[in-house]
Motif scaffolding. Sequence first.
Motif, PDB file in Angstrom:
ATOM      1  N   ASP A 182       3.463  19.270  -5.095  1.00  0.00           N
ATOM      2  CA  ASP A 182       4.432  19.802  -4.130  1.00  0.00           C
ATOM      3  C   ASP A 182       5.700  18.952  -4.157  1.00  0.00           C
ATOM      4  OD1 ASP A 182       5.801  20.238  -1.500  1.00  0.00           O
ATOM      5  OD2 ASP A 182       4.107  21.600  -1.205  1.00  0.00           O
ATOM      6  N   ASN A 183       6.850  19.615  -4.346  1.00  0.00           N
ATOM      7  CA  ASN A 183       8.116  18.886  -4.428  1.00  0.00           C
ATOM      8  C   ASN A 183       8.477  18.192  -3.120  1.00  0.00           C
ATOM      9  OD1 ASN A 183       8.639  19.454  -7.126  1.00  0.00           O
ATOM     10  ND2 ASN A 183       9.672  21.401  -6.648  1.00  0.00           N
ATOM     11  N   ARG A 184       8.044  18.751  -1.981  1.00  0.00           N
ATOM     12  CA  ARG A 184       8.344  18.112  -0.690  1.00  0.00           C
ATOM     13  C   ARG A 184       7.615  16.770  -0.574  1.00  0.00           C
ATOM     14  NH1 ARG A 184       6.686  23.217   2.820  1.00  0.00           N
ATOM     15  NH2 ARG A 184       5.238  23.305   1.047  1.00  0.00           N
ATOM     16  N   ILE A 185       6.396  16.739  -1.079  1.00  0.00           N
ATOM     17  CA  ILE A 185       5.645  15.479  -1.059  1.00  0.00           C
ATOM     18  C   ILE A 185       6.246  14.487  -2.046  1.00  0.00           C
ATOM     19  CG2 ILE A 185       3.416  14.436  -1.630  1.00  0.00           C
ATOM     20  CD1 ILE A 185       2.059  16.834  -0.392  1.00  0.00           C
ATOM     21  N   LYS A 186       6.662  14.968  -3.188  1.00  0.00           N
ATOM     22  CA  LYS A 186       7.302  14.085  -4.170  1.00  0.00           C
ATOM     23  C   LYS A 186       8.569  13.457  -3.594  1.00  0.00           C
ATOM     24  CE  LYS A 186       5.794  16.314  -8.492  1.00  0.00           C
ATOM     25  NZ  LYS A 186       5.343  15.127  -9.250  1.00  0.00           N
ATOM     26  N   THR A 187       9.379  14.277  -2.886  1.00  0.00           N
ATOM     27  CA  THR A 187      10.623  13.777  -2.285  1.00  0.00           C
ATOM     28  C   THR A 187      10.326  12.736  -1.211  1.00  0.00           C
ATOM     29  OG1 THR A 187      11.736  15.884  -2.702  1.00  0.00           O
ATOM     30  CG2 THR A 187      12.711  14.437  -1.035  1.00  0.00           C
ATOM     31  N   PHE A 188       9.334  13.018  -0.363  1.00  0.00           N
ATOM     32  CA  PHE A 188       8.931  12.068   0.669  1.00  0.00           C
ATOM     33  C   PHE A 188       8.449  10.765   0.041  1.00  0.00           C
ATOM     34  CE2 PHE A 188       5.394  10.208   3.086  1.00  0.00           C
ATOM     35  CZ  PHE A 188       6.006   9.952   4.302  1.00  0.00           C
ATOM     36  N   ALA A 189       7.614  10.870  -0.988  1.00  0.00           N
ATOM     37  CA  ALA A 189       7.058   9.683  -1.642  1.00  0.00           C
ATOM     38  C   ALA A 189       8.158   8.831  -2.269  1.00  0.00           C
ATOM     39  CB  ALA A 189       6.040  10.097  -2.696  1.00  0.00           C
ATOM     40  N   GLN A 190       9.141   9.471  -2.876  1.00  0.00           N
ATOM     41  CA  GLN A 190      10.235   8.712  -3.488  1.00  0.00           C
ATOM     42  C   GLN A 190      11.023   7.943  -2.437  1.00  0.00           C
ATOM     43  OE1 GLN A 190      10.858   8.329  -6.842  1.00  0.00           O
ATOM     44  NE2 GLN A 190      12.261   6.766  -6.061  1.00  0.00           N
ATOM     45  N   GLN A 191      11.234   8.556  -1.277  1.00  0.00           N
ATOM     46  CA  GLN A 191      11.936   7.843  -0.205  1.00  0.00           C
ATOM     47  C   GLN A 191      11.102   6.686   0.321  1.00  0.00           C
ATOM     48  OE1 GLN A 191      13.810  10.282   2.735  1.00  0.00           O
ATOM     49  NE2 GLN A 191      14.315   8.535   4.061  1.00  0.00           N
ATOM     50  N   MET A 192       9.777   6.858   0.362  1.00  0.00           N
ATOM     51  CA  MET A 192       8.913   5.756   0.804  1.00  0.00           C
ATOM     52  C   MET A 192       9.027   4.562  -0.148  1.00  0.00           C
ATOM     53  SD  MET A 192       7.724   6.849   3.598  1.00  0.00           S
ATOM     54  CE  MET A 192       9.276   7.771   3.707  1.00  0.00           C
ATOM     55  N   ILE A 193       9.091   4.863  -1.442  1.00  0.00           N
ATOM     56  CA  ILE A 193       9.228   3.789  -2.437  1.00  0.00           C
ATOM     57  C   ILE A 193      10.526   3.020  -2.211  1.00  0.00           C
ATOM     58  CG2 ILE A 193       9.514   3.292  -4.902  1.00  0.00           C
ATOM     59  CD1 ILE A 193       7.727   5.745  -5.457  1.00  0.00           C
ATOM     60  N   ALA A 203       0.827  -1.207   0.000  1.00  0.00           N
ATOM     61  CA  ALA A 203       0.000   0.000   0.000  1.00  0.00           C
ATOM     62  C   ALA A 203       0.861   1.255   0.000  1.00  0.00           C
ATOM     63  CB  ALA A 203      -0.930  -0.007   1.211  1.00  0.00           C
ATOM     64  N   GLU A 204       1.908   1.260   0.801  1.00  0.00           N
ATOM     65  CA  GLU A 204       2.799   2.424   0.858  1.00  0.00           C
ATOM     66  C   GLU A 204       3.482   2.660  -0.490  1.00  0.00           C
ATOM     67  OE1 GLU A 204       3.442   4.746   2.910  1.00  0.00           O
ATOM     68  OE2 GLU A 204       2.412   4.103   4.741  1.00  0.00           O
ATOM     69  N   ILE A 205       3.950   1.592  -1.097  1.00  0.00           N
ATOM     70  CA  ILE A 205       4.673   1.727  -2.372  1.00  0.00           C
ATOM     71  C   ILE A 205       3.736   2.194  -3.481  1.00  0.00           C
ATOM     72  CG2 ILE A 205       5.906   0.438  -4.165  1.00  0.00           C
ATOM     73  CD1 ILE A 205       7.066  -1.317  -1.889  1.00  0.00           C
ATOM     74  N   GLU A 206       2.553   1.587  -3.574  1.00  0.00           N
ATOM     75  CA  GLU A 206       1.628   1.955  -4.657  1.00  0.00           C
ATOM     76  C   GLU A 206       1.130   3.394  -4.513  1.00  0.00           C
ATOM     77  OE1 GLU A 206      -1.501  -0.748  -5.570  1.00  0.00           O
ATOM     78  OE2 GLU A 206      -0.204  -2.528  -5.503  1.00  0.00           O
ATOM     79  N   SER A 207       0.781   3.794  -3.296  1.00  0.00           N
ATOM     80  CA  SER A 207       0.302   5.170  -3.095  1.00  0.00           C
ATOM     81  C   SER A 207       1.423   6.182  -3.320  1.00  0.00           C
ATOM     82  CB  SER A 207      -0.272   5.326  -1.685  1.00  0.00           C
ATOM     83  OG  SER A 207       0.720   5.097  -0.704  1.00  0.00           O
ATOM     84  N   SER A 208       2.641   5.824  -2.961  1.00  0.00           N
ATOM     85  CA  SER A 208       3.769   6.743  -3.146  1.00  0.00           C
ATOM     86  C   SER A 208       4.136   6.886  -4.618  1.00  0.00           C
ATOM     87  CB  SER A 208       4.974   6.260  -2.338  1.00  0.00           C
ATOM     88  OG  SER A 208       4.702   6.324  -0.940  1.00  0.00           O
ATOM     89  N   ARG A 209       3.932   5.857  -5.388  1.00  0.00           N
ATOM     90  CA  ARG A 209       4.149   5.977  -6.834  1.00  0.00           C
ATOM     91  C   ARG A 209       3.151   6.965  -7.437  1.00  0.00           C
ATOM     92  NH1 ARG A 209       4.981  -0.501  -7.938  1.00  0.00           N
ATOM     93  NH2 ARG A 209       7.240  -0.562  -7.530  1.00  0.00           N
ATOM     94  N   LEU A 210       1.921   6.932  -6.943  1.00  0.00           N
ATOM     95  CA  LEU A 210       0.937   7.911  -7.394  1.00  0.00           C
ATOM     96  C   LEU A 210       1.382   9.323  -7.024  1.00  0.00           C
ATOM     97  CD1 LEU A 210      -2.565   6.366  -6.547  1.00  0.00           C
ATOM     98  CD2 LEU A 210      -1.676   6.943  -8.817  1.00  0.00           C
ATOM     99  N   ALA A 211       1.908   9.487  -5.804  1.00  0.00           N
ATOM    100  CA  ALA A 211       2.328  10.811  -5.343  1.00  0.00           C
ATOM    101  C   ALA A 211       3.475  11.361  -6.178  1.00  0.00           C
ATOM    102  CB  ALA A 211       2.727  10.742  -3.869  1.00  0.00           C
ATOM    103  N   VAL A 212       4.398  10.503  -6.559  1.00  0.00           N
ATOM    104  CA  VAL A 212       5.509  10.950  -7.409  1.00  0.00           C
ATOM    105  C   VAL A 212       4.971  11.472  -8.740  1.00  0.00           C
ATOM    106  CG1 VAL A 212       7.533  10.162  -8.703  1.00  0.00           C
ATOM    107  CG2 VAL A 212       7.236   9.487  -6.315  1.00  0.00           C
ATOM    108  N   GLN A 213       3.947  10.845  -9.251  1.00  0.00           N
ATOM    109  CA  GLN A 213       3.376  11.234 -10.546  1.00  0.00           C
ATOM    110  C   GLN A 213       2.451  12.454 -10.446  1.00  0.00           C
ATOM    111  OE1 GLN A 213       1.345   7.745 -11.925  1.00  0.00           O
ATOM    112  NE2 GLN A 213       3.208   6.514 -12.103  1.00  0.00           N
TER     113      GLN A 213
END
Length: 218
Positions: free
Chosen positions: A99-110, A85-95
């Motif tokens: 907000d770049n801060r959310i994108k950076t956080f999401a990439q680290q979660m992946i 769930a964390e990986i799939e939702s974070s892939r959506l956030a990267v796309q």
Amino acid sequence: MRSDLFKMKEKAEYKTAIATPVLCMALLLGFPAAAQPAVIDGTTGQRTETTRPQTGSENGAVATQQKLAHKDVAFLKQAAENNHAEIESSRLAVQKSSDNRIKTFAQQMIEDHGKTAEELNRLAAAKGVDLPEGPSVLQKAKIKLLGSAEGSNFDHLYSENMGITAHRETLELFQKAMDNVKDDEVKDFVAKTLPTLRHHLEMARQLPGNSPGNGKRR
């Protein structure tokens, strides 16, 4: 007399000539009888089939699977679902995030949850446990809802639901596992992963729109 002996010899040679190619053909076709030789009991004269004994690795796998407690298996499976769930939702956030801060956080979660998933898969394989290949039904529904959001609404849903709520739930799962799981290797995995989960929750609280105290128990 010599004529009779000569005829018997010819018959024996003829039977051998017939039997040899038949035997060769049976070996080439790989009949099961060749792999499972029969044993004749010397006292009763009865024919019995031998069976292949289990190898050491097979015995070890069965013993490991039997010894793993139900709570340990349940924990491994739920941890796997949360990781997906964390990986799939974070892939959506990267796309989709604006907000770049959310994108950076999401990439680290992946990356971090990807590493955790690899360790979890190795551990489960060693214990003879089949893990889920995706999030739970409820998690899939949340990810679908997240995917339908746009702009700032998407950022809020991701940081609040997947950043804080999901990590808080996973952290609670692992904290309970420290007291409940029985297997030493499973417990070692829990202890190793806990600091990363705590760090993720602290990072999520710093995301845009979240106050530092958000996600703490009341």
